[in-house]
Design an enzyme around this catalytic site. Structure first.
Site, PDB file in Angstrom:
ATOM      1  N   MET A  30      24.329   8.523   0.828  1.00 22.15           N
ATOM      2  CA  MET A  30      24.225   9.843   1.448  1.00 22.15           C
ATOM      3  C   MET A  30      24.578   9.773   2.929  1.00 22.15           C
ATOM      4  O   MET A  30      25.201  10.687   3.477  1.00 22.15           O
ATOM      5  CB  MET A  30      22.811  10.407   1.242  1.00 22.15           C
ATOM      6  CG  MET A  30      22.640  11.822   1.730  1.00 22.15           C
ATOM      7  SD  MET A  30      23.846  12.946   1.012  1.00 22.15           S
ATOM      8  CE  MET A  30      22.964  13.580  -0.394  1.00 22.15           C
TER       9      MET A  30
ATOM     10  N   PHE B 197     -11.522  -6.819  14.439  1.00 22.55           N
ATOM     11  CA  PHE B 197     -10.449  -7.317  13.581  1.00 22.55           C
ATOM     12  C   PHE B 197     -10.064  -6.244  12.549  1.00 22.55           C
ATOM     13  O   PHE B 197     -10.926  -5.717  11.845  1.00 22.55           O
ATOM     14  CB  PHE B 197     -10.894  -8.601  12.874  1.00 22.55           C
ATOM     15  CG  PHE B 197      -9.868  -9.119  11.905  1.00 22.55           C
ATOM     16  CD1 PHE B 197      -8.626  -9.559  12.361  1.00 22.55           C
ATOM     17  CD2 PHE B 197     -10.124  -9.139  10.535  1.00 22.55           C
ATOM     18  CE1 PHE B 197      -7.671 -10.024  11.466  1.00 22.55           C
ATOM     19  CE2 PHE B 197      -9.167  -9.607   9.642  1.00 22.55           C
ATOM     20  CZ  PHE B 197      -7.942 -10.050  10.105  1.00 22.55           C
ATOM     21  N   GLN B 198      -8.804  -5.920  12.481  1.00 15.95           N
ATOM     22  CA  GLN B 198      -8.242  -4.913  11.557  1.00 15.95           C
ATOM     23  C   GLN B 198      -8.891  -3.535  11.719  1.00 15.95           C
ATOM     24  O   GLN B 198      -9.012  -2.780  10.769  1.00 15.95           O
ATOM     25  CB  GLN B 198      -8.323  -5.399  10.104  1.00 15.95           C
ATOM     26  CG  GLN B 198      -7.425  -6.617   9.888  1.00 15.95           C
ATOM     27  CD  GLN B 198      -7.215  -7.001   8.436  1.00 15.95           C
ATOM     28  OE1 GLN B 198      -8.075  -6.784   7.609  1.00 15.95           O
ATOM     29  NE2 GLN B 198      -6.074  -7.596   8.145  1.00 15.95           N
TER      30      GLN B 198
ATOM     31  N   LYS C  78     -17.665  -0.329   6.579  1.00 17.70           N
ATOM     32  CA  LYS C  78     -18.133  -1.373   5.671  1.00 17.70           C
ATOM     33  C   LYS C  78     -19.647  -1.286   5.470  1.00 17.70           C
ATOM     34  O   LYS C  78     -20.146  -1.471   4.356  1.00 17.70           O
ATOM     35  CB  LYS C  78     -17.738  -2.750   6.217  1.00 17.70           C
ATOM     36  CG  LYS C  78     -17.831  -3.830   5.161  1.00 17.70           C
ATOM     37  CD  LYS C  78     -17.073  -5.078   5.532  1.00 17.70           C
ATOM     38  CE  LYS C  78     -17.226  -6.127   4.442  1.00 17.70           C
ATOM     39  NZ  LYS C  78     -16.556  -7.375   4.779  1.00 17.70           N
TER      40      LYS C  78
ATOM     41  N   GLU D 111       0.812  -1.225   0.000  1.00 15.08           N
ATOM     42  CA  GLU D 111       0.000   0.000   0.000  1.00 15.08           C
ATOM     43  C   GLU D 111       0.843   1.272   0.000  1.00 15.08           C
ATOM     44  O   GLU D 111       0.401   2.320  -0.459  1.00 15.08           O
ATOM     45  CB  GLU D 111      -0.974   0.003   1.185  1.00 15.08           C
ATOM     46  CG  GLU D 111      -2.066  -1.059   1.091  1.00 15.08           C
ATOM     47  CD  GLU D 111      -1.660  -2.412   1.648  1.00 15.08           C
ATOM     48  OE1 GLU D 111      -0.442  -2.622   1.914  1.00 15.08           O
ATOM     49  OE2 GLU D 111      -2.540  -3.273   1.829  1.00 15.08           O
TER      50      GLU D 111
HETATM   51  C1  LIG Z   1      18.705  14.420   0.579  1.00 17.56           C
HETATM   52  C2  LIG Z   1      18.006  15.724   0.329  1.00 17.56           C
HETATM   53  C3  LIG Z   1      18.738  16.865   0.069  1.00 17.56           C
HETATM   54  C4  LIG Z   1      18.102  18.061  -0.246  1.00 17.56           C
HETATM   55  N1  LIG Z   1      18.858  19.142  -0.590  1.00 17.56           N
HETATM   56  C5  LIG Z   1      18.255  20.245  -1.080  1.00 17.56           C
HETATM   57  C6  LIG Z   1      19.018  21.329  -1.618  1.00 17.56           C
HETATM   58  O1  LIG Z   1      20.234  21.313  -1.655  1.00 17.56           O
HETATM   59  N2  LIG Z   1      18.342  22.388  -2.113  1.00 17.56           N
HETATM   60  C7  LIG Z   1      16.964  22.437  -2.120  1.00 17.56           C
HETATM   61  O2  LIG Z   1      16.392  23.405  -2.639  1.00 17.56           O
HETATM   62  N3  LIG Z   1      16.247  21.453  -1.595  1.00 17.56           N
HETATM   63  C8  LIG Z   1      16.845  20.354  -1.094  1.00 17.56           C
HETATM   64  N4  LIG Z   1      16.075  19.323  -0.615  1.00 17.56           N
HETATM   65  C9  LIG Z   1      14.610  19.470  -0.632  1.00 17.56           C
HETATM   66  C10 LIG Z   1      14.113  20.275   0.564  1.00 17.56           C
HETATM   67  O3  LIG Z   1      14.102  19.436   1.687  1.00 17.56           O
HETATM   68  C11 LIG Z   1      12.680  20.831   0.302  1.00 17.56           C
HETATM   69  O4  LIG Z   1      11.820  19.779  -0.031  1.00 17.56           O
HETATM   70  C12 LIG Z   1      12.631  21.831  -0.836  1.00 17.56           C
HETATM   71  O5  LIG Z   1      13.615  22.816  -0.694  1.00 17.56           O
HETATM   72  C13 LIG Z   1      11.252  22.479  -0.863  1.00 17.56           C
HETATM   73  O6  LIG Z   1      11.107  23.241  -2.017  1.00 17.56           O
HETATM   74  P1  LIG Z   1       9.898  24.276  -2.145  1.00 17.56           P
HETATM   75  O7  LIG Z   1       9.880  25.132  -0.956  1.00 17.56           O
HETATM   76  O8  LIG Z   1      10.046  24.901  -3.483  1.00 17.56           O
HETATM   77  O9  LIG Z   1       8.625  23.323  -2.262  1.00 17.56           O
HETATM   78  P2  LIG Z   1       7.483  22.905  -1.208  1.00 17.56           P
HETATM   79  O10 LIG Z   1       8.060  22.386   0.029  1.00 17.56           O
HETATM   80  O11 LIG Z   1       6.565  22.034  -1.969  1.00 17.56           O
HETATM   81  O12 LIG Z   1       6.773  24.281  -0.878  1.00 17.56           O
HETATM   82  C14 LIG Z   1       5.999  24.917  -1.839  1.00 17.56           C
HETATM   83  C15 LIG Z   1       5.532  26.249  -1.285  1.00 17.56           C
HETATM   84  O13 LIG Z   1       4.738  26.873  -2.294  1.00 17.56           O
HETATM   85  C16 LIG Z   1       3.508  27.302  -1.709  1.00 17.56           C
HETATM   86  N5  LIG Z   1       2.457  27.252  -2.724  1.00 17.56           N
HETATM   87  C17 LIG Z   1       1.697  26.204  -3.087  1.00 17.56           C
HETATM   88  N6  LIG Z   1       0.839  26.555  -4.033  1.00 17.56           N
HETATM   89  C18 LIG Z   1       1.055  27.853  -4.296  1.00 17.56           C
HETATM   90  C19 LIG Z   1       0.463  28.778  -5.179  1.00 17.56           C
HETATM   91  N7  LIG Z   1      -0.544  28.445  -5.999  1.00 17.56           N
HETATM   92  N8  LIG Z   1       0.934  30.059  -5.187  1.00 17.56           N
HETATM   93  C20 LIG Z   1       1.937  30.430  -4.342  1.00 17.56           C
HETATM   94  N9  LIG Z   1       2.518  29.596  -3.468  1.00 17.56           N
HETATM   95  C21 LIG Z   1       2.092  28.311  -3.453  1.00 17.56           C
HETATM   96  C22 LIG Z   1       3.256  26.330  -0.568  1.00 17.56           C
HETATM   97  O14 LIG Z   1       2.369  26.881   0.385  1.00 17.56           O
HETATM   98  C23 LIG Z   1       4.663  26.094  -0.050  1.00 17.56           C
HETATM   99  O15 LIG Z   1       5.024  27.057   0.913  1.00 17.56           O
HETATM  100  C24 LIG Z   1      16.689  18.128  -0.252  1.00 17.56           C
HETATM  101  C25 LIG Z   1      15.948  16.993   0.054  1.00 17.56           C
HETATM  102  C26 LIG Z   1      16.584  15.802   0.327  1.00 17.56           C
HETATM  103  C27 LIG Z   1      15.760  14.592   0.594  1.00 17.56           C
HETATM  104  C1  LIG Z   2      12.691   5.566   4.490  1.00 15.30           C
HETATM  105  C2  LIG Z   2      13.991   6.234   4.761  1.00 15.30           C
HETATM  106  N1  LIG Z   2      14.850   5.695   5.642  1.00 15.30           N
HETATM  107  C3  LIG Z   2      16.044   6.285   5.890  1.00 15.30           C
HETATM  108  C4  LIG Z   2      16.389   7.448   5.258  1.00 15.30           C
HETATM  109  C5  LIG Z   2      17.728   8.125   5.550  1.00 15.30           C
HETATM  110  N2  LIG Z   2      18.541   8.133   4.322  1.00 15.30           N
HETATM  111  C6  LIG Z   2      18.646   9.227   3.529  1.00 15.30           C
HETATM  112  S1  LIG Z   2      19.584   8.979   2.174  1.00 15.30           S
HETATM  113  C7  LIG Z   2      19.927   7.409   2.655  1.00 15.30           C
HETATM  114  C8  LIG Z   2      20.822   6.523   1.821  1.00 15.30           C
HETATM  115  C9  LIG Z   2      20.252   6.168   0.507  1.00 15.30           C
HETATM  116  O1  LIG Z   2      21.010   5.140  -0.061  1.00 15.30           O
HETATM  117  P1  LIG Z   2      20.788   4.691  -1.558  1.00 15.30           P
HETATM  118  O2  LIG Z   2      19.358   4.430  -1.805  1.00 15.30           O
HETATM  119  O3  LIG Z   2      21.716   3.594  -1.902  1.00 15.30           O
HETATM  120  O4  LIG Z   2      21.159   6.019  -2.369  1.00 15.30           O
HETATM  121  P2  LIG Z   2      22.594   6.757  -2.467  1.00 15.30           P
HETATM  122  O5  LIG Z   2      22.629   7.803  -1.417  1.00 15.30           O
HETATM  123  O6  LIG Z   2      23.636   5.716  -2.275  1.00 15.30           O
HETATM  124  O7  LIG Z   2      22.582   7.351  -3.841  1.00 15.30           O
HETATM  125  C10 LIG Z   2      19.296   7.092   3.857  1.00 15.30           C
HETATM  126  C11 LIG Z   2      19.409   5.805   4.565  1.00 15.30           C
HETATM  127  C12 LIG Z   2      15.437   7.986   4.370  1.00 15.30           C
HETATM  128  N3  LIG Z   2      15.658   9.143   3.747  1.00 15.30           N
HETATM  129  N4  LIG Z   2      14.266   7.350   4.120  1.00 15.30           N
END
Ligand SMILES: Cc1cc2nc3c(=O)[nH]c(=O)nc-3n(C[C@H](O)[C@H](O)[C@H](O)COP(=O)(O)OP(=O)(O)OC[C@H]3O[C@@H](n4cnc5c(N)ncnc54)[C@H](O)[C@@H]3O)c2cc1C
Ligand SMILES: Cc1ncc(C[n+]2csc(CCOP(=O)(O)OP(=O)(O)O)c2C)c(N)n1
Ligand SMILES: [Mg+2]
Length: 570
Positions: A473, A111-112, A161, A49
């Site tokens: 990472m 159940f569930q 249900k 799911e």
């Molecule tokens: C491993 C990892 C590394 C990351 N590194 C980076 C990085 O280096 N740089 C980076 O940028 N991000 C990075 N991120 C992503 C980061 O965590 C955020 O998800 C991202 O920066 C959010 O982008 P956002 O604010 O544009 O989008 P969202 O979080 O989706 O926010 C969107 C915003 O727009 C607003 N909005 C929605 N609809 C409208 C509308 N119609 N008009 C006006 N406003 C609206 C919402 O209210 C919200 O505030 C990383 C994520 C991971 C998992």
């Molecule tokens: C469900 C979940 N568990 C743990 C993490 C923490 N986490 C962030 S990146 C990462 C490693 C990802 O490894 P892989 O899928 O091999 O990608 P790589 O970074 O090697 O490109 C982990 C464990 C996460 N983001 N999501």
């Protein structure tokens, strides 16, 4: 006409234009499945799911429409939790429908039975239990309105249900949503608008921070006009990628923890930041105490709760991005900003010579090369769905997206296991698109069961596993901040190509750089799905990196050995 609640649900979904439902059956939702069999709706049987919710999410992100997922009560519903939270954090519109035990059994630990509305309260935009067939049509209509309006998000509808089984009159036209009257928008505050215009026209070093909200708003055209009206430089959040073409000279690239060094320096040196549909996530700002100290800030944002949440702003334009940009547009004046342009060119030029792509072939296969070759081979036109980790960041850096909604990735929750199912959803949304999964060896193992869904549904999705033998990472954090103590990050994986074969999918393995392009080309030419296991350098890291909590300009840069990214430190 009298119908059962289950039939009403299916007919309501058809009325709402739903074509696909991603789900998994069980006792408490069985009446709905029985009705589904007689409907025109295409149900995609997933293998877990969580996959259903990510598929619905990928479907929504690829099109901007609402994705629908379905599950039974108890474990079916709890398996959806991660996918719902993923959608919530990235403002993605989902409607999740769960079966619930009969209304007379509610609260008896039947159940569930699980209180799924209680569990998902903080991770849904709205959720509701429906106990009467009479309420189903109206509630589903309301769910769609709430999920897709304003700041989008997931809505969960839990249907007992007996509500599914009992019969009642179905009158779609009478089932009008009973939502609180929409707060009449007073229009954008005139004083704030005037202040923003004055700031925009007087700035010497302006920079736009473009976010996901631009795509959600469908504001790409207005944004483009706005940018050109002022010749503003644009930087993007991870989720904003695609809202403005990567190949436009005004586009500087991604900001933040793994953003381009010149972008982060430009943010710190700017005298005006214009944030459009972005929420100043901590991955974007680094240490708030030192963030963009010399800049005034304008925030264009639909959700008032985001204003001044992380970063105090000088002008708040609360409203839909497109509407706000259209109001600003006639007032934007072109200014000569040659010194700022020269400064940006200087910073950019410095980093461009560092680029890993410009280095001579050392015989090693680097993830960045694989992704850059994928970009070239697909002419930047593929829909790329990434997982979470290093490969996700390299994708953001080396696949240059020119069109909106072509990068689908979990940003806010950072959910490993997202990519494969989300790509399946994206493929259903855009059947003609060239859909690629870019996934790590770790994340792939979290939801790889969905390969069977690809085979059962006979869809074509290509899968590029960036296989570095590590939870890369996390290994990178251990390398930088835990003295290379690689605890629980070396990762044993199956032979992915053989695994693909076992599912009935073509599998390839690439170990040499010279084979990357031809293998990608062959995969694209193949009618069926192809999985490619790219065995890349195991201990490469993503640069630049702003350590968590550090100032945005305090980036760790690629070391000179073994790979030189730059001529000189800035
Ligand atoms: C491993 C990892 C590394 C990351 N590194 C980076 C990085 O280096 N740089 C980076 O940028 N991000 C990075 N991120 C992503 C980061 O965590 C955020 O998800 C991202 O920066 C959010 O982008 P956002 O604010 O544009 O989008 P969202 O979080 O989706 O926010 C969107 C915003 O727009 C607003 N909005 C929605 N609809 C409208 C509308 N119609 N008009 C006006 N406003 C609206 C919402 O209210 C919200 O505030 C990383 C994520 C991971 C998992
Ligand atoms: C469900 C979940 N568990 C743990 C993490 C923490 N986490 C962030 S990146 C990462 C490693 C990802 O490894 P892989 O899928 O091999 O990608 P790589 O970074 O090697 O490109 C982990 C464990 C996460 N983001 N999501
Ligand atoms: Mg890995």
């Amino acid at each position: 006409m009298k119908l059962t609640g289950a039939e009403i649900l299916c007919q309501s979904l058809e009325h709402l234009g739903v074509k696909h439902i991603f789900g998994y059956p069980g006792g408490a939702i069985l009446p709905v499945y029985d009705a589904l069999g007689k409907s025109k709706l295409h149900h995609i049987l997933v293998r877990h799911e969580q996959g259903a919710t990510h598929m619905a999410d990928g479907y929504a992100r690829a099109t901007g429409g609402v994705g629908v997922a379905m599950a039974t009560s108890g474990p079916g519903a709890t398996n959806m939790v991660t996918g719902i939270a993923t959608a919530m954090l990235d403002s993605s519109p989902l409607v999740c429908i769960t079966g619930q035990v009969g209304s007379k059994l509610l609260g008896s630990d039947a159940f569930q039975e699980i209180d799924i509305t209680g569990i998902t309260m903080p991770i849904t935009k709205h959720n509701v239990v429906v106990t009467r067939a009479e309420d189903i049509a109206r509630t589903i209509r309301e769910a769609f309105v709430i999920a897709s309006s304003g700041r989008p998000g997931p809505v969960l509808v839990d249907i007992t249900k007996d509500a599914q089984q009992s019969s009642t009159e179905f009158d779609w036209n009478a089932a009008i949503p009973k939502l609180p009257a929409k707060r009449v928008r007073a229009g954008i505050d005139k004083a704030e608008l005037d202040r923003a215009i004055e700031l925009l026209n007087s700035a010497k070093r302006p920079l736009i921070l473009a976010g996901h909200g631009i795509m959600i708003s469908g504001a790409m055209k207005a944004f483009d006009q706005f940018v050109r009206a002022g010749d503003f430089y644009v930087s993007m959040t991870l989720l904003g990628i695609g809202c403005f073409p990567a190949n436009d000279p005004l586009n500087l690239g991604m900001m933040g923890m793994h953003g381009e060094a010149w972008v982060n320096h430009a943010i710190q040196e700017a005298d005006l930041l214009v944030a459009v549909g972005m929420r100043f996530d901590d991955r974007v700002t680094g240490d708030l105490r030192t963030y963009a100290k010399s800049a005034r800030k304008i925030h264009i944002e639909i959700d008032r709760a985001e204003i001044n949440k992380n970063v105090p702003v000088d002008a708040a334009l609360v409203g839909d991005a497109r509407e706000v940009l259209e109001q600003l547009l006639p007032h934007i004046e072109k200014r000569d900003r040659t010194p700022w342009q020269n400064r940006i060119t200087e910073m950019k030029g410095d980093s461009a010579v560092r680029d890993i792509q410009s280095l001579p072939d050392t015989g090693h296969l680097y993830a960045a090369h694989v992704i850059n070759d994928l970009w070239k081979e697909t002419s930047g036109d593929a829909v790329v769905v990434t997982d979470v980790g290093q490969h996700q960041m390299w994708e953001a850096q080396y696949y240059h997206h020119n069109s909106p909604r072509t990068l689908i990735t979990s940003g806010g929750l950072g959910t490993m296991g997202f990519a494969l199912p989300a790509a399946i959803g994206a493929k259903f949304a855009k059947p003609d698109a060239d859909v690629w999964v870019v996934v790590g060896d770790g994340g792939f193992q979290m939801t790889m069961c969905e390969l069977a869904t690809i085979v059962q549904e006979k869809i074509k999705v290509n899968i590029a596993i960036i296989n570095n033998g590590f939870l890369g990472m996390v290994r990178q954090w251990q390398e930088f901040f835990y003295d290379k103590r690689y605890v629980a990050t070396p990762l044993v994986a199956p032979d992915f190509a053989a695994l693909a074969n076992a599912f009935g999918i073509r599998g390839e393995r690439v170990t040499a750089r010279g084979d990357v392009t031809s293998t990608i080309r062959a995969a694209r030419a193949c009618k069926e799905s192809v999985l490619i296991d790219f065995r890349v350098e195991q201990e490469d890291s993503v640069y630049p990196m702003v350590p968590a909590g550090a100032s945005l300009h305090e980036m760790i840069r690629r070391p000179h050995n073994p790979l030189v990214e730059t001529a000189a430190e800035p």
